[in-house]
Write an enzyme that holds these catalytic residues in place. Structure first.
Site, PDB file in Angstrom:
ATOM      1  N   ARG A 109      16.206  -3.342   0.932  1.00  0.00           N
ATOM      2  CA  ARG A 109      16.051  -4.620   0.687  1.00  0.00           C
ATOM      3  C   ARG A 109      15.464  -5.128  -0.728  1.00  0.00           C
ATOM      4  NH1 ARG A 109      14.525  -3.322   5.739  1.00  0.00           N
ATOM      5  NH2 ARG A 109      15.411  -4.744   7.355  1.00  0.00           N
TER       6      ARG A 109
ATOM      7  N   SER B  52       9.201   3.701   5.884  1.00  0.00           N
ATOM      8  CA  SER B  52       9.838   3.223   7.013  1.00  0.00           C
ATOM      9  C   SER B  52      10.209   4.330   7.866  1.00  0.00           C
ATOM     10  CB  SER B  52      11.259   2.583   6.376  1.00  0.00           C
ATOM     11  OG  SER B  52      10.911   1.174   5.716  1.00  0.00           O
ATOM     12  N   GLY B  53      10.698   4.093   9.052  1.00  0.00           N
ATOM     13  CA  GLY B  53      11.131   5.260   9.977  1.00  0.00           C
ATOM     14  C   GLY B  53      10.632   5.051  11.274  1.00  0.00           C
TER      15      GLY B  53
ATOM     16  N   TRP C 152       7.629  -1.594   6.257  1.00  0.00           N
ATOM     17  CA  TRP C 152       8.771  -1.890   5.769  1.00  0.00           C
ATOM     18  C   TRP C 152       9.454  -3.246   5.161  1.00  0.00           C
ATOM     19  CZ3 TRP C 152      12.196  -4.929   8.803  1.00  0.00           C
ATOM     20  CH2 TRP C 152      11.929  -5.100  10.135  1.00  0.00           C
TER      21      TRP C 152
ATOM     22  N   ASN D  61       4.855  -0.991  14.535  1.00  0.00           N
ATOM     23  CA  ASN D  61       4.597  -0.761  16.111  1.00  0.00           C
ATOM     24  C   ASN D  61       3.937   0.565  16.166  1.00  0.00           C
ATOM     25  OD1 ASN D  61       7.693  -0.399  15.564  1.00  0.00           O
ATOM     26  ND2 ASN D  61       6.890   1.499  16.748  1.00  0.00           N
TER      27      ASN D  61
ATOM     28  N   ASP E  30       7.775  -3.775  20.415  1.00  0.00           N
ATOM     29  CA  ASP E  30       8.173  -3.411  19.155  1.00  0.00           C
ATOM     30  C   ASP E  30       8.020  -4.567  18.271  1.00  0.00           C
ATOM     31  OD1 ASP E  30       9.402  -2.112  17.235  1.00  0.00           O
ATOM     32  OD2 ASP E  30      11.192  -2.014  18.014  1.00  0.00           O
TER      33      ASP E  30
ATOM     34  N   ASP F  50       6.776  -6.010  15.408  1.00  0.00           N
ATOM     35  CA  ASP F  50       6.299  -5.531  14.225  1.00  0.00           C
ATOM     36  C   ASP F  50       5.610  -6.854  13.350  1.00  0.00           C
ATOM     37  OD1 ASP F  50       7.250  -2.957  14.540  1.00  0.00           O
ATOM     38  OD2 ASP F  50       8.643  -3.048  13.078  1.00  0.00           O
TER      39      ASP F  50
ATOM     40  N   ARG G  71       6.359 -11.496  14.270  1.00  0.00           N
ATOM     41  CA  ARG G  71       7.452 -11.226  14.903  1.00  0.00           C
ATOM     42  C   ARG G  71       7.061 -11.433  16.476  1.00  0.00           C
ATOM     43  NH1 ARG G  71      10.797  -5.593  14.721  1.00  0.00           N
ATOM     44  NH2 ARG G  71      12.303  -5.586  16.478  1.00  0.00           N
TER      45      ARG G  71
END
Length: 531
Positions: free
Chosen positions: A128, A187-188, A239, A257, A300, A302, A327
């Site tokens: 990003r 992230s991940g 992220w 999450n 999920d 986030d 979200r």
């Protein structure tokens, strides 16, 4: 925050900056929105333009009266499938990225200056953007490394492994530079791992502080998990780039999450600090306060979306505010000094929650959590919005976000021992999804106006300017300039694809440019054009 200026300012340019600063003060007096964090002037030096996350520019050369004359100045083909990177503009050079690659491009002509490429293993879902500081570019990779490059030529100065790619970690976030620290989140979401927000020294890459997005075992906040084993499954990826208030010396960062993602039955409780906004001391990384947008998330959804900062009147009192369109489909306004909730309101139709608690947090509805036989939820599977950048215009006092509406179906997948089969613990089906651009009144959370953007999920970010303009895109391949007061279309064009990152603007040698990333092409627009 210091950004070196390599080109001396002309007297005319200096006068223009002073004029814009004066206009910002006048604007604050007339709208009640104060300019406590300076608005972006003639460059775009960081992911959101400045540290506030407002994505608002004080440039006015391109404005409501002349935007219909906008023309293509240049186009740069990356040959990448999709650009998700917000470019930076520093001293006449644009810097932008995709996974494994960074470009430096002349901001006036679109000519390539240098390209950095380093193939890697790991998740190549997104990249990003980069950060700039003291002549250096900072760039995260799919194998969770942070590279420091010489901004003049793209040569490597140092390379630090932030996390281990073998555990599914990667770096997709554009770093945030704060007081000589390079701040980023991991992230991940493909394995049961915990995440962190990390600050590294800009010169050496040494870690200065690291803050886990899960509480330490044995602390009161750890009691929001059933036990240490459940908490060890991890979650809380960070992220999307955070924001910063220099007066409070606080960094604001959203988290994702918990795990298992959908099978919440094995992790009773609120599951801090997942799906939360964290306020961190910039010097130490200590959590000063937190606010959980989705307690016990099972969809999920986030809460990584940009925490946007502005100072404005709220119920008759001037307050330092933080606003997030999360979200989960709810719009939150907090006091960013204390974390106190001031407003919670849905901005899209949703029924995953059965009410709002005393702290303004949605109360999950057990009937709408993923079930073995499935649960129908009002709300798109990707939530009310996602990673796309919002904007706040101090002139209109409106918060703009590209949102989603629809219906989705959620289910859990458990083994014979009633244990989730993997870190997801289930799945979802997107039954109906539509995109819509929303203008929200921060005082009430009500929708001031909206514009339908088409079927499916649109990823276009938003830019507003003092020229009384809002730039974004829709799902039909249109680039748009709208009147931010009512959403009326003032200009549009179809470049042959959909915009994914947010637009930016800057002014060079007396000419203002708007830059938009469309599929794998970066386009620049101005009033005179050249192509």
């Amino acid at each position: 925050m210091f950004f070196p200026i390599w080109r001396p300012l002309s007297s005319a340019r200096t006068a223009a900056i002073l004029l814009l600063a004066s206009a910002g003060c006048l604007l604050a007096q007339t709208t009640g929105v104060k300019n406590s964090i300076p608005y972006v002037s003639d460059s775009w030096p960081t992911f959101n333009g400045d540290t506030s996350g407002r994505r608002y520019s004080s440039l006015t050369q391109i404005n409501k009266t002349n935007v219909k004359s906008l023309k293509l100045a240049w186009a740069f083909q990356t040959h990448a499938v999709t650009l998700k990177s917000t470019p930076l503009e520093i001293n006449g050079i644009l810097y932008f990225s995709v996974p494994d690659q960074v470009w430096a491009v002349d901001a006036k002509t679109g000519e390539s200056i240098w390209k950095f490429r380093r193939p890697s293993e790991g998740d190549h879902l997104a990249q990003r953007g980069v950060a700039f500081y003291n002549g250096r570019i900072y760039f995260g990779t799919p194998d969770a490394h942070l590279f420091c490059l010489d901004a003049r030529n793209g040569k490597i100065i140092w390379d630090v492994e932030v996390a281990d790619v073998k555990f599914g970690y990667y770096i997709s976030v554009a770093p945030l530079i704060i007081k000589g620290l390079v701040v980023l989140g991991t992230s991940g979401d493909s394995a049961n791992v915990s995440h962190s927000i990390i600050a590294l020294d800009w010169k050496t890459g040494a870690i200065v502080w690291q803050t886990s997005t899960l509480p330490k075992p044995g602390t009161p906040d750890a009691l929001t998990w059933p036990n240490n084993k459940a908490m060890s499954h991890g979650g809380g990826p960070a992220w999307i780039t955070g924001t910063y208030d220099p007066e409070l010396n606080l960094i604001y960062w959203g988290t994702g999450n918990p795990h298992p993602v959908l099978a919440g039955g094995v992790r009773a409780g609120d599951n801090l600090y997942t799906c939360s906004i964290l306020a961190l001391n910039a010097d130490t990384g200590a959590i000063v306060w937190f606010y959980q947008a989705s307690p016990h998330d099972t969809h999920d959804w986030d809460a990584v979306e940009t925490p946007v900062l502005f100072t404005a009147e709220f119920k008759g009192r001037s307050r330092k505010l933080l606003a997030q369109a999360s979200r989960n489909g709810y719009f939150f306004v907090l006091d960013r000094t204390t974390g106190e909730n001031l407003l919670t309101a849905p901005f899209v139709p949703t029924n995953w929650a059965k009410g709002i608690d005393a702290q303004g947090r949605p109360i999950p509805n057990p009937a709408k959590e993923p079930q073995p036989g499935g649960a129908l939820v009002t709300g798109a599977a990707d939530g009310g919005t996602n990673w796309t950048s919002p904007s706040f215009d101090p002139e209109t006092g409106l918060f703009y976000v590209n949102g989603y509406t629809g219906y989705s179906f959620w289910y859990v997948a458990l083994g014979t021992d009633n244990i989730p089969k993997d870190h997801q613990g289930g799945g979802s089906d997107a039954l109906v999804a539509k995109s819509v651009l929303l203008a929200l009144d921060y005082r009430t959370g009500k929708v001031a106006w909206k514009r339908e953007s088409g079927d499916g999920y649109g990823n276009a970010g938003i830019l507003t300017t003092a020229g009384h303009l809002l730039f974004t895109g829709d799902n039909s391949g249109n680039l748009l300039a709208l009147d931010p007061s009512d959403g009326h279309v003032l200009w549009h064009t179809r470049p042959g694809g959909n915009m994914n990152p947010a637009p930016i603007t800057y002014q060079l040698d007396g000419t203002q440019y708007i830059v938009t990333g469309v599929d794998g092409v970066m386009y620049a627009w101005n009033l005179s054009g050249s192509l």
